[in-house]
Structure formats: structure tokens, C-alpha cells
Enzyme design. Sequence first.
Site, PDB file in Angstrom:
ATOM      1  N   ASN A 219       0.820  -1.221   0.000  1.00 39.35           N
ATOM      2  CA  ASN A 219       0.000   0.000   0.000  1.00 39.35           C
ATOM      3  C   ASN A 219       0.855   1.272   0.000  1.00 39.35           C
ATOM      4  O   ASN A 219       0.346   2.363   0.254  1.00 39.35           O
ATOM      5  CB  ASN A 219      -0.968   0.006   1.186  1.00 39.35           C
ATOM      6  CG  ASN A 219      -0.252   0.011   2.529  1.00 39.35           C
ATOM      7  OD1 ASN A 219       0.972  -0.076   2.585  1.00 39.35           O
ATOM      8  ND2 ASN A 219      -1.003   0.114   3.605  1.00 39.35           N
ATOM      9  N   GLU A 223       2.092  10.155  -4.303  1.00 43.25           N
ATOM     10  CA  GLU A 223       0.894  10.664  -4.962  1.00 43.25           C
ATOM     11  C   GLU A 223       0.986  12.170  -5.156  1.00 43.25           C
ATOM     12  O   GLU A 223       1.409  12.894  -4.245  1.00 43.25           O
ATOM     13  CB  GLU A 223      -0.339  10.309  -4.112  1.00 43.25           C
ATOM     14  CG  GLU A 223      -1.617  10.219  -4.908  1.00 43.25           C
ATOM     15  CD  GLU A 223      -2.675   9.365  -4.203  1.00 43.25           C
ATOM     16  OE1 GLU A 223      -2.891   8.214  -4.615  1.00 43.25           O
ATOM     17  OE2 GLU A 223      -3.294   9.868  -3.257  1.00 43.25           O
ATOM     18  N   HIS A 251       4.179   7.862   1.001  1.00 42.29           N
ATOM     19  CA  HIS A 251       3.854   6.875   2.050  1.00 42.29           C
ATOM     20  C   HIS A 251       4.807   5.692   1.915  1.00 42.29           C
ATOM     21  O   HIS A 251       4.747   4.945   0.936  1.00 42.29           O
ATOM     22  CB  HIS A 251       2.398   6.403   1.876  1.00 42.29           C
ATOM     23  CG  HIS A 251       2.007   5.310   2.833  1.00 42.29           C
ATOM     24  ND1 HIS A 251       1.107   4.319   2.514  1.00 42.29           N
ATOM     25  CD2 HIS A 251       2.394   5.048   4.096  1.00 42.29           C
ATOM     26  CE1 HIS A 251       0.945   3.507   3.544  1.00 42.29           C
ATOM     27  NE2 HIS A 251       1.729   3.919   4.515  1.00 42.29           N
ATOM     28  N   SER A 397      -7.427  11.694   0.170  1.00 44.70           N
ATOM     29  CA  SER A 397      -6.648  11.651   1.402  1.00 44.70           C
ATOM     30  C   SER A 397      -7.037  12.889   2.199  1.00 44.70           C
ATOM     31  O   SER A 397      -7.771  13.755   1.696  1.00 44.70           O
ATOM     32  CB  SER A 397      -5.147  11.654   1.101  1.00 44.70           C
ATOM     33  OG  SER A 397      -4.768  10.469   0.438  1.00 44.70           O
ATOM     34  N   HIS A 416      -4.930   6.410  10.826  1.00 44.49           N
ATOM     35  CA  HIS A 416      -3.797   6.574   9.900  1.00 44.49           C
ATOM     36  C   HIS A 416      -4.193   6.414   8.444  1.00 44.49           C
ATOM     37  O   HIS A 416      -3.436   6.778   7.560  1.00 44.49           O
ATOM     38  CB  HIS A 416      -2.675   5.610  10.250  1.00 44.49           C
ATOM     39  CG  HIS A 416      -2.813   4.237   9.643  1.00 44.49           C
ATOM     40  ND1 HIS A 416      -3.933   3.459   9.767  1.00 44.49           N
ATOM     41  CD2 HIS A 416      -1.938   3.500   8.903  1.00 44.49           C
ATOM     42  CE1 HIS A 416      -3.744   2.315   9.131  1.00 44.49           C
ATOM     43  NE2 HIS A 416      -2.558   2.312   8.598  1.00 44.49           N
ATOM     44  N   ALA A 418      -7.326   4.422   5.497  1.00 47.98           N
ATOM     45  CA  ALA A 418      -8.655   3.883   5.259  1.00 47.98           C
ATOM     46  C   ALA A 418      -8.832   2.529   5.942  1.00 47.98           C
ATOM     47  O   ALA A 418      -9.868   2.249   6.539  1.00 47.98           O
ATOM     48  CB  ALA A 418      -8.893   3.751   3.762  1.00 47.98           C
TER      49      ALA A 418
END
Lengths: 493, 153
Positions: A219, A223, A251, A397, A416, A418
Site C-alpha cells: 500500500n 501521490e 507513504h 486523502s 492513519h 482507510a
Amino acid sequence: MRADTGRPSALWMSEHAMDTNLLEKHSDWKWVIPARDGMRVPGIIYADEALIRDMDFKVYEQVVNVAKLPGIVNASYAMPDAHWGYGFPIGGVAAFDPLQGGVISAGGVGFDISCGVRTLLTGLRTDQVRASQRDLANALYGAVPAGLGRGGDIHLDDAGLCAMLRGGARWAVEQGWGDESDLDRIEEQGCQSGAQPEAISLLARKRQRNEMGTLGSGNHYLEVQEVSRIHDSEIAEAFGVHQGEIVVTIHCGSRGLGHQVGSEFLKRMAAEAPAHGIHLPDRELACAPLESETGREYLGAMRAATNCALANREIITHLTRQVFASLFPEAVLTLLYDVSHNTCKEEMHDVDGDRRRLFVHRKGATRALGPGHPALPSSLRPWGQPVLIGGSMGTNSHILAGMPESEARSFASACHGAGRAMSRRQAYRQWRGRQLIDDLAERGILIRSTSGRGVAEEAPGAYKDVDRVVDSAENAGLACKVARLTPLITIKG
Amino acid sequence: MMGVLGIGSWSAVSATTYWRHFDHGSDIGIRGVGRTMAEAFEQAAMALTAVICDPGSVSAEEVVEVDSDNPDPELLFVDWIDAVVYQVVTRQMLFSRFRVEMSGDHLHGWLYGEAIDIGRHQPAVEVKGATLTGLEVRRIEGGHWQAQCVVDV
């Protein structure tokens, strides 16, 4: 060929939803599991009723099991995005007092030590970036190594690696990968003290030699996002977040080194637990007393791995800035904040009127310091800490800010992300990567990834609704919404 | 040793020797079944490769050897899977054939594979390591062995 129904194993895939009859509803966003059956403290889950009902029953079991560990203080907490983890729930928060026999848990930190999120402000308008969106996507995908098989250009010998493990993002800046002004906007000012590279095995150190500046897979992502809505204009202005402008969010974590440290200490703690007189309701809860040799070694190793993650995100920031400089020479990328959400931090907290030194585990949970906290840089202190919440691929986000109430409610912690709503196998059965990429492109979101299957496993529908998660976090008084971010480009491993 | 291979959730060499995946809320489980504990370990390693890519796309060109010692068979299994993960990420290789020999607490393994070719293998994920969740090494019906755990991706 063997017949296979494709049904998950009942043993390891819980098919039970949360039973709300086991919870005491204290408000619309606070649910309590009373202390019983060996629990030293109650469990507290912060979420609205719909999120609670969607949670796997394993979350309940794991919150209860954490509440049984020695030296736990106040409560075993679960954030609104909680889901089934390893021993600890993902989205779990628990604080331990070393003077009360408190423990430190490798599983309570997680395999990807100091995995976290940072957001960079670009000052660019959305229309400027839309005009070069494809070029930017391709350039970022080329510059930031992502996924298995794509190594970085940085290769460290053991001396260099140990220097990195002591220095964190500060080390990266000293090497020319990053900007001095970033450090003030990183937890611990970019360098976690107490790091002990010598507590990290040679195997773990070797695993990291060629992985600095790489994104990883799963994940993790880089972005490019548009600020699509402002919720709190005063805080947003103070954060430098403006409607219609572009930000970049990264991330990732401590890569192979963190994974190796986590694996090695998990097994060691599991094997040694009986000798420490610790009964583990679940072997994955493997832990050691903070005052034991193993506890101290893990703490030193985990802190060094934290520095690895901070250095890694700083290097990726440097690579990102190089790409933007080539396409948008006028842009200056400044760091809003960098938060880790797989951590155990030594912190001072008020407990029943006493100031106590606690070790706060946040497994898939973000620290959310409220306004005025001394650990915040002066430029952010009046407003509270930026709490960066990543969505899933193709979804929003969020930027939140720590609230004064979060200290008493959850040792200043919030959600933190979804959180997964279905397994990777289920997602791969349901979606095809190429189709997802094409569908998202039609919506103006460009995906760059090495694997269609990897994209399918990370499908937006495989995750919970992040908008609902942050609503719950705000309503529960953990963090307040500041701005919503909508993706334009996603780079994935 | 190897029979039919396939991407996805499972594949079998025979009715008694096979691997499969099983679900976990956020990650994925690997399971190997064989006539001996060693064969179950070999099959579970195949399931590990299938988490990353289609094992059928990986040529068994080079061999890498690993050793592990652990008195607890379940932790020895975790050591074995972690050893394979370590070789994948440090050598940047994928493996499509495994051989395990066990003697007391000791395991010696041979991993056969090739360097990662992103275009051909299209690795979906990088496995971080084995976990203790869903961990089992036990005899099952018919006297065969099953070895399984969830891996973190």
C-alpha cells in the site's frame, strides 16, 4: 488437480462481524469493552456505529488481548480505521509504564517500523500540473524506484549504513539528499535519539544496503494531489494549504531493514516470553519487559530503524524535488510535516494527575499532538500537529490537525488511513489491474505501477471509506479536519 | 519434483503434495502440504513465490542454499520462509523450485530460480516477512504434513 472451493479457511479468515452487544456505547463515537477475563484495563474503540459494525470481530479479540499485557496504562485503544492485524489490531494504540512492568512489543510496532506519511506543498496550481500530468507521472515513475526488482542508485557500506541509522533524515540532508529546513517539520526533528545500530543484525543491515530511496510495494505510494476542499480555513492557511493547489504525499517506511528487525525480534520475544513470566494470549503479541535486555535491545534497534524510515522519506523527497525542478522550475517544494504511524515512542503523559513516562505503541495510528504541545515546531504549535491520513489508490486523502482533547482520549493519537475492507485475494478476484488503470485515467487519475495484479489488490473498493474514517476521528475528538486531497497521479510498487 | 503450476490461489503436484493461499484481512496466507514436513515446507515456499508472481514464469537456472536452526518446528518454518524472503530481496531473484532436507532442529534448503525480470515476472508485491499469524506445522489426515502462516506484504 485438487478441488478447491475458493472459500477462505474458517480458521484464519474471520467471518464474524463485530458484535456490538459486547460493547458499551458511551457516545456515538466511543465504544467501551469493560475490563474482564484477565484484562488489566478496558478496551476503547473510537468509531461511528457503521464503522464498528463493519469491523472484523478479530479487532475486538485483539483489543482485548492487548489489554491483558503487563504494565498497560488507561486502556487498549482502537482508532476508527482499525482492522485485523498481527497481535495488535492495525489502528491500535497502547501505552506501557516501565515502572509497572510494562512491555515493548515488536508486533505492536509492526514489520514496517516507522512506516509513515509526509506531505510536500508545491505552490503550483492544478491547471499548471494538469498541462504536464503525463510527463510528470512518467518522470516520477522513472525517478523514484518502486516495487520488487527496482533498486535505487544509493549503495551504502556498513559504516555508511550505521551512520544513516544514527542520523535519520539529518544524515540524508548532510549527504545532500534533502533540505535543512525540512528537519523542523519531521517528528523528532528528523533524528530519533537512542538509536543503536549495533542492536540490528548484520543480516538486517545487509538487507538495506541497496534499498535507500526506494518506495517499496503493497500500500505504499507517491501521490500528486489537488487540495480539493478546505474544512478549516484558519488552520489550512497556517499550514500553507490552499484550495486548488498541488501537494505531493509520500507513504513508505524502513524497507527491508525494518522488516528484518521486526521478524527477528518477533521470534525472539515469542521464544523468551515464558522466561519473562509473560503469558501471551496470542503468540503474535510477542513482547518483552521494557526493563529487560531484549526490551532494551529492541528499543535501540527500533529507534535505528525509525531513522532508516526518516532518511528514506527524505531521500525520496529529494528525488521528487529533482523531477519537479525539471518540469516546473519555479516550484519550491516545502515539507508540511512527516508523521510515522508504526511506532513506539517514549512520551510524558498525565495519568490520573500524575506525570508519567510511558512507551506509547501506535500500530497503524498517527500521533496527533494538540495545540501548544512543546514537541511541535513554533510555526505549527498554535494550531496542532498536522495529521496526514492516506486514502487508497484513486480515493481522497486528508489533512487533519491534533485537537486538545486527543491527549486525554487516546494519548494524543488518531487514525492513519482507510484500512482494508477485503483481502488481497478477494480484491484480485474482483478487479483487473488494466481495467482499473483505464477507469481511473478516465477520471483524470494516472496510475504508474509495475504490476497489474498489484494494482488490482490495491483497488479503491478493497478499502474502507476514508472520508467516513476521518469524520469519525473528528467527531470522537481525536483530530479535526483541515483539508481534503484528491489524487492526480499515483506511483505504486 | 514440480508438476503443474499456476498463478492464483493454488496448485498441485499430486493429491498429497500441493500449495494454496488462504485469506487474511489485510495480507495473505501461504500453505504447503506434502508427504513429509520437508515437502510441506517446499510447497509453502512455492505458495510464497505465487504471492509475488506466476511461478511458471520463473526459470530454475541458479541455486542458492540456506540453513536454519530452531528446536520449535513452527518457528523453524518461519525461519525458512524468512530465509527465502531474504534471498528474494537481497539477491533480487525469484525462485520456482525448492528442496528441503531436515535433520533434528536443522534445515538445509536449496532455492532454484533466476534474477527478477520486471517485464516478464511483473512482481505484484514485495513480501516483508513471515508472521506468526495462522502459523501451523502439523500432521493432517492421511498422515501428511501441512505448514502454513500469513505473510506480511
